[in-house]
Design a protein around this motif. Structure first.
Motif, PDB file in Angstrom:
ATOM      1  N   ASN A  70       0.887  -0.646   0.077  1.00  0.00           N
ATOM      2  CA  ASN A  70      -0.081  -0.374   0.152  1.00  0.00           C
ATOM      3  C   ASN A  70       0.894   1.209  -0.074  1.00  0.00           C
ATOM      4  O   ASN A  70       1.532   2.072   1.425  1.00  0.00           O
ATOM      5  N   THR A  71       1.553   1.473  -1.303  1.00  0.00           N
ATOM      6  CA  THR A  71       2.224   2.775  -1.352  1.00  0.00           C
ATOM      7  C   THR A  71       1.685   4.245  -1.052  1.00  0.00           C
ATOM      8  O   THR A  71       2.174   5.345  -0.172  1.00  0.00           O
ATOM      9  N   GLU A  72       0.240   4.521  -0.941  1.00  0.00           N
ATOM     10  CA  GLU A  72      -0.223   5.797  -0.616  1.00  0.00           C
ATOM     11  C   GLU A  72      -0.190   5.810   1.527  1.00  0.00           C
ATOM     12  O   GLU A  72       0.017   7.232   1.517  1.00  0.00           O
ATOM     13  N   ARG A  73      -0.393   4.783   2.119  1.00  0.00           N
ATOM     14  CA  ARG A  73      -0.354   4.762   3.436  1.00  0.00           C
ATOM     15  C   ARG A  73       1.363   4.945   3.337  1.00  0.00           C
ATOM     16  O   ARG A  73       1.098   5.429   4.686  1.00  0.00           O
ATOM     17  N   ILE A  74       2.060   3.840   3.018  1.00  0.00           N
ATOM     18  CA  ILE A  74       3.400   4.151   3.216  1.00  0.00           C
ATOM     19  C   ILE A  74       3.820   5.616   3.296  1.00  0.00           C
ATOM     20  O   ILE A  74       4.303   6.114   4.199  1.00  0.00           O
ATOM     21  N   ALA A  75       3.261   6.498   1.700  1.00  0.00           N
ATOM     22  CA  ALA A  75       3.614   7.784   1.162  1.00  0.00           C
ATOM     23  C   ALA A  75       2.986   8.608   3.005  1.00  0.00           C
ATOM     24  O   ALA A  75       3.686   9.589   3.329  1.00  0.00           O
ATOM     25  N   LYS A  76       1.898   8.558   3.604  1.00  0.00           N
ATOM     26  CA  LYS A  76       1.148   9.617   4.234  1.00  0.00           C
ATOM     27  C   LYS A  76       1.848   9.382   5.920  1.00  0.00           C
ATOM     28  O   LYS A  76       1.730   9.727   6.670  1.00  0.00           O
ATOM     29  N   ALA A  77       2.452   7.594   5.808  1.00  0.00           N
ATOM     30  CA  ALA A  77       3.060   7.574   7.299  1.00  0.00           C
ATOM     31  C   ALA A  77       4.244   7.860   7.753  1.00  0.00           C
ATOM     32  O   ALA A  77       4.712   8.722   7.132  1.00  0.00           O
ATOM     33  N   PRO A  78       4.349   8.702   8.925  1.00  0.00           N
ATOM     34  CA  PRO A  78       5.047   9.699   9.719  1.00  0.00           C
ATOM     35  C   PRO A  78       5.997   9.181   9.429  1.00  0.00           C
ATOM     36  O   PRO A  78       6.844   7.867   9.484  1.00  0.00           O
ATOM     37  N   LYS A  79       7.766   9.281   9.349  1.00  0.00           N
ATOM     38  CA  LYS A  79       8.623  10.216   8.990  1.00  0.00           C
ATOM     39  C   LYS A  79       9.542  10.305  10.249  1.00  0.00           C
ATOM     40  O   LYS A  79       9.621  11.174  11.196  1.00  0.00           O
ATOM     41  N   ILE A  80      10.540   9.209  10.318  1.00  0.00           N
ATOM     42  CA  ILE A  80      11.576   9.450  11.482  1.00  0.00           C
ATOM     43  C   ILE A  80      13.151   9.274  10.487  1.00  0.00           C
ATOM     44  O   ILE A  80      13.155   9.138  10.220  1.00  0.00           O
ATOM     45  N   SER A  81      13.979  10.015  11.048  1.00  0.00           N
ATOM     46  CA  SER A  81      15.272  10.007  10.651  1.00  0.00           C
ATOM     47  C   SER A  81      16.129   9.100  11.141  1.00  0.00           C
ATOM     48  O   SER A  81      15.774   9.049  12.713  1.00  0.00           O
ATOM     49  N   VAL A  82      17.062   8.394  10.836  1.00  0.00           N
ATOM     50  CA  VAL A  82      18.106   7.505  11.529  1.00  0.00           C
ATOM     51  C   VAL A  82      18.540   7.654  11.397  1.00  0.00           C
ATOM     52  O   VAL A  82      19.887   7.690  10.173  1.00  0.00           O
ATOM     53  N   PRO A  83      19.927   7.478  12.136  1.00  0.00           N
ATOM     54  CA  PRO A  83      21.587   8.201  12.383  1.00  0.00           C
ATOM     55  C   PRO A  83      21.683   6.576  11.195  1.00  0.00           C
ATOM     56  O   PRO A  83      21.809   5.456  11.430  1.00  0.00           O
ATOM     57  N   THR A  84      22.427   7.439  10.170  1.00  0.00           N
ATOM     58  CA  THR A  84      23.354   5.914   9.678  1.00  0.00           C
ATOM     59  C   THR A  84      25.215   6.280  10.162  1.00  0.00           C
ATOM     60  O   THR A  84      25.515   7.132   9.336  1.00  0.00           O
ATOM     61  N   ILE A  85      26.069   5.393  10.073  1.00  0.00           N
ATOM     62  CA  ILE A  85      27.466   5.683   9.870  1.00  0.00           C
ATOM     63  C   ILE A  85      27.433   4.985   9.270  1.00  0.00           C
ATOM     64  O   ILE A  85      27.260   3.298   9.226  1.00  0.00           O
ATOM     65  N   LYS A  86      28.682   4.759   8.436  1.00  0.00           N
ATOM     66  CA  LYS A  86      29.623   3.623   8.066  1.00  0.00           C
ATOM     67  C   LYS A  86      30.684   2.981   8.269  1.00  0.00           C
ATOM     68  O   LYS A  86      31.851   3.587   9.031  1.00  0.00           O
ATOM     69  N   PHE A  87      30.787   1.612   8.321  1.00  0.00           N
ATOM     70  CA  PHE A  87      31.749   1.025   8.879  1.00  0.00           C
ATOM     71  C   PHE A  87      32.457   0.894   7.947  1.00  0.00           C
ATOM     72  O   PHE A  87      33.094   0.902   7.005  1.00  0.00           O
ATOM     73  N   ASP A  88      33.890   1.375   9.402  1.00  0.00           N
ATOM     74  CA  ASP A  88      35.160   1.789   8.587  1.00  0.00           C
ATOM     75  C   ASP A  88      36.474   0.141   9.043  1.00  0.00           C
ATOM     76  O   ASP A  88      36.594   0.197   9.743  1.00  0.00           O
ATOM     77  N   LYS A  89      36.115  -0.791   7.535  1.00  0.00           N
ATOM     78  CA  LYS A  89      37.510  -1.544   7.947  1.00  0.00           C
ATOM     79  C   LYS A  89      38.197  -1.243   8.653  1.00  0.00           C
ATOM     80  O   LYS A  89      38.962  -2.631   8.539  1.00  0.00           O
ATOM     81  N   GLU A  90      39.175  -0.413   8.410  1.00  0.00           N
ATOM     82  CA  GLU A  90      40.782  -0.227   8.032  1.00  0.00           C
ATOM     83  C   GLU A  90      41.137   0.273   9.927  1.00  0.00           C
ATOM     84  O   GLU A  90      42.161  -0.349  10.272  1.00  0.00           O
ATOM     85  N   LYS A  91      40.103   0.157  10.350  1.00  0.00           N
ATOM     86  CA  LYS A  91      40.104   0.905  12.034  1.00  0.00           C
ATOM     87  C   LYS A  91      39.077   0.011  13.294  1.00  0.00           C
ATOM     88  O   LYS A  91      38.659  -0.381  12.624  1.00  0.00           O
ATOM     89  N   THR A  92      40.402  -0.746  14.104  1.00  0.00           N
ATOM     90  CA  THR A  92      38.909  -1.680  14.796  1.00  0.00           C
ATOM     91  C   THR A  92      38.921  -0.870  16.357  1.00  0.00           C
ATOM     92  O   THR A  92      38.630  -1.534  17.271  1.00  0.00           O
ATOM     93  N   GLU A  93      39.672   0.369  16.790  1.00  0.00           N
ATOM     94  CA  GLU A  93      39.181   1.273  17.713  1.00  0.00           C
ATOM     95  C   GLU A  93      38.187   1.477  18.034  1.00  0.00           C
ATOM     96  O   GLU A  93      37.546   1.576  16.962  1.00  0.00           O
ATOM     97  N   VAL A  94      37.387   1.668  18.404  1.00  0.00           N
ATOM     98  CA  VAL A  94      35.969   2.180  18.906  1.00  0.00           C
ATOM     99  C   VAL A  94      35.619   3.228  19.693  1.00  0.00           C
ATOM    100  O   VAL A  94      37.345   4.197  20.041  1.00  0.00           O
TER     101      VAL A  94
END
Length: 94
Positions: A70-94
């Motif tokens: 139901n694309t219409e229902r999805i389009a009307k649904a509330p939107k939230i911002s989700v943090p995204t971070i990229k995995f850096d495979k070169e660094k092992t430190e946290v």
């Protein structure tokens, strides 16, 4: 705020992973569709208290499919911002 009294009628049986009795819970289930994250809330599911495995009944799965189509229902649904971070495979430190 009053919480609805939800009936627990279905026996989900034992977990296929660890053989623990499944418990009915209402969960949030996430789906990635065409690069977009969609979260369906209040999904009745059997959840294993031991390993966390989740299962839904076939009719629930069909209802979720209809919701996601139901694309219409999805389009009307509330939107939230989700943090995204990229995995850096070169660094092992946290």
């Amino acid at each position: 705020m009053k919480i609805k009294n939800r009936k627990k009628e279905y026996d989900y049986g034992e977990c296929e992973i660890c053989n623990t009795s499944m418990e009915e819970k209402y969960i949030k289930q996430d789906f990635w569709i065409r690069g977009e994250l969609i979260v369906v809330e209040d999904v009745p599911a059997g959840v294993c208290p031991q390993c966390g495995e989740k299962v839904v009944k076939a009719d629930v799965g069909r209802r979720i499919t209809r919701l996601l189509e139901n694309t219409e229902r999805i389009a009307k649904a509330p939107k939230i911002s989700v943090p995204t971070i990229k995995f850096d495979k070169e660094k092992t430190e946290v």
